[in-house]
Structures are given as C-alpha cells and as structure tokens.
Write an enzyme that holds these catalytic residues in place. Sequence first.
Site, PDB file in Angstrom:
ATOM      1  CB  SER A   1      -2.371   0.499  -0.587  1.00 11.18           C
ATOM      2  OG  SER A   1      -2.049   0.152  -1.908  1.00 11.18           O
TER       3      SER A   1
ATOM      4  CB  SER B   1      -5.446   0.056  -3.409  1.00  8.70           C
ATOM      5  OG  SER B   1      -5.064  -0.657  -2.231  1.00  8.70           O
TER       6      SER B   1
ATOM      7  CE  LYS C   1      -8.065  -1.092  -0.216  1.00  8.51           C
ATOM      8  NZ  LYS C   1      -6.582  -1.110  -0.141  1.00  8.51           N
TER       9      LYS C   1
END
Length: 467
Positions: free
Chosen positions: A178, A154, A79
């Site tokens: 997330s 997220s 990420k």
Amino acid sequence: MELWQYDATDLARLIRTGQASARETVDSVLARLDKVNPAINAVVRVLGDEARAAAETADAARARGHALPPLHGVPVTTKVNVDQAGLPTDNGVIPLKDFIATEDSPVVVNLKHAGAIIVGRTNAPAFSMRIFSDNALHGRTLNPRDPELTPGGSSGGAGAATATGIGAIAHGNDIGGSVRIPAYCNGVVGLRTGFGRIPSFNPSAPVGRPPGAVLMAVQGPHTRSVRDARLALEVMARGDRRDWRWNDVPVQGPSPARPIRVALAPEVPGGRTNPVQAAAVRLAGKHLQAAGYVVEEVLPPDIERGIELWHLICVTDVFGGLWPQMQKMGDPDGIAAMQGWLDLHKPADLPTYIGALTEREGLLLKWMTFFQQWPLVIMPTLCDLPPKQRADTTKSGQAEVLESMRVALLAPLLGLPGLAVPVGSHGKLRTGVQIMAMRNREDLCLDAGEVIEAAEGVVTPIDPVRG
C-alpha cells in the site's frame, strides 16, 4: 520555481535560512492543492486554516531564534486511517465519518515534532483493503498520469498528492503493497519500512490486531526524492515506548562488505511478468553495476510459497475479523473486491493457520541467509501495468490484480523494508522497481535508490492528465 515544487529537504533549508517563510510555503502548497486536487481527489480533508495557523507559529519561533527541527514549516499530508487529534479516523467508511480521534498516532506526533505542517488528509479505499483508492464516503482518487488507471492503494491519495505537488512528504502505510504500489502507479518514491521501524498503532483502536497485521503492517512515506525518503524515515522512526514492536536501533546500519552484491529478479515466479516491468529491473541493475555494485539475476528462496503464505495468513485474519465489518459497513465495490479475494483464497482452519505462521518463520530464516550473500534484492513493484479503475470488482478481474500484486506481498510477509523507485517509462506512465533488504536496513535500499535516481533523474511534480 514555485515553493510547492521543491522537495522537503530544500524547503526546510529555505525556511531555516530565511529565504522563504513557512506561511509563504504553506500558502503555495494550498494554492497548488486548490488548482489540482479537484481533478484527482487525492486530499479529501483540507486543513487550510489549521496549516496557516501552524505556519504563523513556525515563523514566530524562527524569529525568536528557537532551534528549528528538521522539517520546520514543511507541508505534508496524512492518510485518513491514522489518528489525528480532532479529526475523524474514518478509513473511507461512512459509519466512521464521525469517529473523532482524541490524540495523535505516533507517526503524526513524529511529523509534528519534526516541525512538519499537515495541510490535508489523503484518500484510501474502505478499510484500506484495495489497491484502488475509492470509497463511498470520499469518492474516487484518480491517477494524475492516466485517470482511467488506479492511482494505487491503499495509500493512493498519498501517492497522487505527492506526484502533483500537494506537499513534499505524504504519510502512508503498507500491509500488502500500500505504499509501494501507489508510488509505482503515480511515478514517485515510496518507502515501506521494515517490521517495527516506525511506531505503528492508533490510540483509538479498541482492540488489538490479528497476527498477520501485527507482523506485516507498517508505516512509510511517499516523496519525490530519495533524500526526502531518508529524511522522512529519520523523522517518522522516532520511538514510542507504548509500541512493543518499535526497534530502538540506528537508522544507519554498519557498512556491508564491498562491493555490495545485488540479486535481480526481473521475472517473478507464480505468474506473468510484463516485459516492461522486467526491463525496468534489468535497467536498475545496469545503473547499480555502473556504480560498482555486483549484479546478478538470481531468485531468493521459495517465492511462490511465500506468496501463498501471505494469502493464507491474511485471508484467515480477514475472514475472522474484517470481513464481517466490511459486510456491515463497507461499500459495494469494497465488498465485491473482498468477496473475490475470499473466493480465490480460502481461509484456513486453526492447525493450517498455525502451520502457515510456523512456515513463515522458516522462510524468513532462508531469506536472512540469502541476504548474507546478496544484501539487496530488486524486483518489479507490480508484475504488470497499473490496472484500470474497479478492475478488482469481478472475480476474474480480482484474479488478474492479485497475480500482478504477488511481488508486493513478499516484503510484508517477511517484515522487510522495500523502496519503490521509478525506473524507465511506458507511455504516460513510469515503470518501476522495489529494492528490498533485510530488517533494519532501509539505509541500504536508500543508498541504492539514490544511485538509480542519479541515473534516472529526480521526480518533478506533474499536472493531472484530464480524462
């Protein structure tokens, strides 16, 4: 079956036994990325040259007879909010696009140490603070099951990449859902690990984090099989002594008393629960009951107060630190979403903030006592279906999003692990549940997840639905 369709466990076996090479595997995944990523924008930085070079090195090591680590040659993604040496830790923020990391974060170190090959970096909202993966730097990630709906956040890029076959394991992190929410939205498996299980810091971070983030933010994988989630956990949990939170405890804990008792909470206090999500929880209970678990609908302690405490602690942290940065460097949708949150949940003064942290400790004691009788708790992953893109940019829309999210806030508040698994379906979407246990008992969540997966079927990659 093409190589990109296999899970990490099988890919590692194929490479280890010489039935596939690391280069063939990486090429297959990169070809899949080239085919599907333009439709969903899950991977925002492709590392094709680097991945191919790493694959050549991996194949040479096997040819020389070297001992092979557990993910040798397996393609994965990371990420954009964790440090990876030589690449920007941009977190979806335009002014950070050239903020280049000089060393790897521990979770990246651990993936590389296990032999994984990183093929790309996945998208997130600005500052990783929404359940929508959209930002002014990289653009919007689309849900491969329905492009009008959020892919979650997220770690939405990670969830969408996993669902479409761009890598077998996708790194994510979780402070308010997330990892678990994108797993639900994209119909894959997502493991939020418990407090301190995986070393979790960025070497580039100039200062420490506020108390809420220290207590609640963790790392975790997205996968398409529960066995891969277990494998990823074992790999990612390798220690780093610089992280004082890291737990040096075995991944496999002691066997609990049998039969294991499971508390189901199909309807979550504090708001509406969509009937299809409640049905998913009850269906998961039926799967476990058929496998010998004792299942009963019973609520853990003080759920509504726990949700209030998460907001109180996190809003106060954000107001004192991240909100000024968001106003200065964030994008319009991120600012609107955060403003809506701050309008709905006010930051606290110092005595109230300290009182909330103290009350959290008391609530944690109540939950740990509850776990002595009910080692597993199963709830919806979200209380509603995935919201439409940008739903959180108005105050009323943000209120609906937060109402749906409330069930995802309990595990972070208390530092608990939570495994999101698909259960049932609703049109083009998968419904899903999260399995929670006490700290350091990710293994119990994974054991139950495997039972559910055996009844529901292992997730297979999908082609994106075109808008």
